[in-house]
Scaffold this active site. Structure first.
Site, PDB file in Angstrom:
ATOM      1  N   ARG A 115     -10.642  33.583 -44.610  1.00 48.96           N
ATOM      2  CA  ARG A 115     -10.432  32.577 -45.656  1.00 48.96           C
ATOM      3  C   ARG A 115      -8.943  32.311 -45.873  1.00 48.96           C
ATOM      4  O   ARG A 115      -8.528  31.159 -45.987  1.00 48.96           O
ATOM      5  CB  ARG A 115     -11.095  32.996 -46.967  1.00 48.96           C
ATOM      6  CG  ARG A 115     -12.612  32.963 -46.907  1.00 48.96           C
ATOM      7  CD  ARG A 115     -13.249  33.395 -48.202  1.00 48.96           C
ATOM      8  NE  ARG A 115     -12.790  34.729 -48.546  1.00 48.96           N
ATOM      9  CZ  ARG A 115     -12.668  35.200 -49.779  1.00 48.96           C
ATOM     10  NH1 ARG A 115     -12.952  34.444 -50.813  1.00 48.96           N
ATOM     11  NH2 ARG A 115     -12.266  36.431 -50.000  1.00 48.96           N
TER      12      ARG A 115
ATOM     13  N   ASN B  12     -16.695  32.605 -48.648  1.00 50.94           N
ATOM     14  CA  ASN B  12     -17.671  33.440 -47.972  1.00 50.94           C
ATOM     15  C   ASN B  12     -19.047  33.105 -48.501  1.00 50.94           C
ATOM     16  O   ASN B  12     -19.200  32.715 -49.653  1.00 50.94           O
ATOM     17  CB  ASN B  12     -17.391  34.925 -48.221  1.00 50.94           C
ATOM     18  CG  ASN B  12     -16.197  35.439 -47.440  1.00 50.94           C
ATOM     19  OD1 ASN B  12     -15.791  34.854 -46.446  1.00 50.94           O
ATOM     20  ND2 ASN B  12     -15.639  36.538 -47.896  1.00 50.94           N
TER      21      ASN B  12
END
Length: 99
Positions: A20, A38
């Protein structure tokens, strides 16, 4: 150049490896807006807005991922008109909570 929104689901070893954070950096580098998060099923979801050529470039980069990631696939998915409008109005790119 026309701008648009895209969604990608990234599968493989993509959680717990800085994916990320890395995605945020790549999107910001390309001047894209949107978010990355996520998912509880182990995937990473990316919703991004910008010029098509830069979205295509990010999609190729997602397929490689950061060091430590092992990407199996990057799957494009539909974006609702509401999501496209929200990402078009966004002022940056952020990491959002897991869903």
């Amino acid at each position: 150049m026309a701008k648009m929104a895209s969604r990608f689901y990234v599968t493989g070893l993509v959680q717990g490896v800085g994916f990320r954070y890395w995605t945020s950096g790549r999107a910001q580098h390309h001047g894209l807006t949107g978010w990355v998060r996520n998912r509880r099923d182990g995937r990473v979801e990316v919703l991004v807005f910008g010029e098509k050529e830069k979205l295509d470039l990010l999609e190729r980069e997602l397929a490689e991922g950061p060091p430590g990631a092992m990407v199996q696939s990057v799957e494009p998915a539909p974006v609702t008109p509401e999501e496209a409008e929200l990402t078009a109005r966004a002022t940056g790119f952020e990491q959002t909570p897991t869903v």
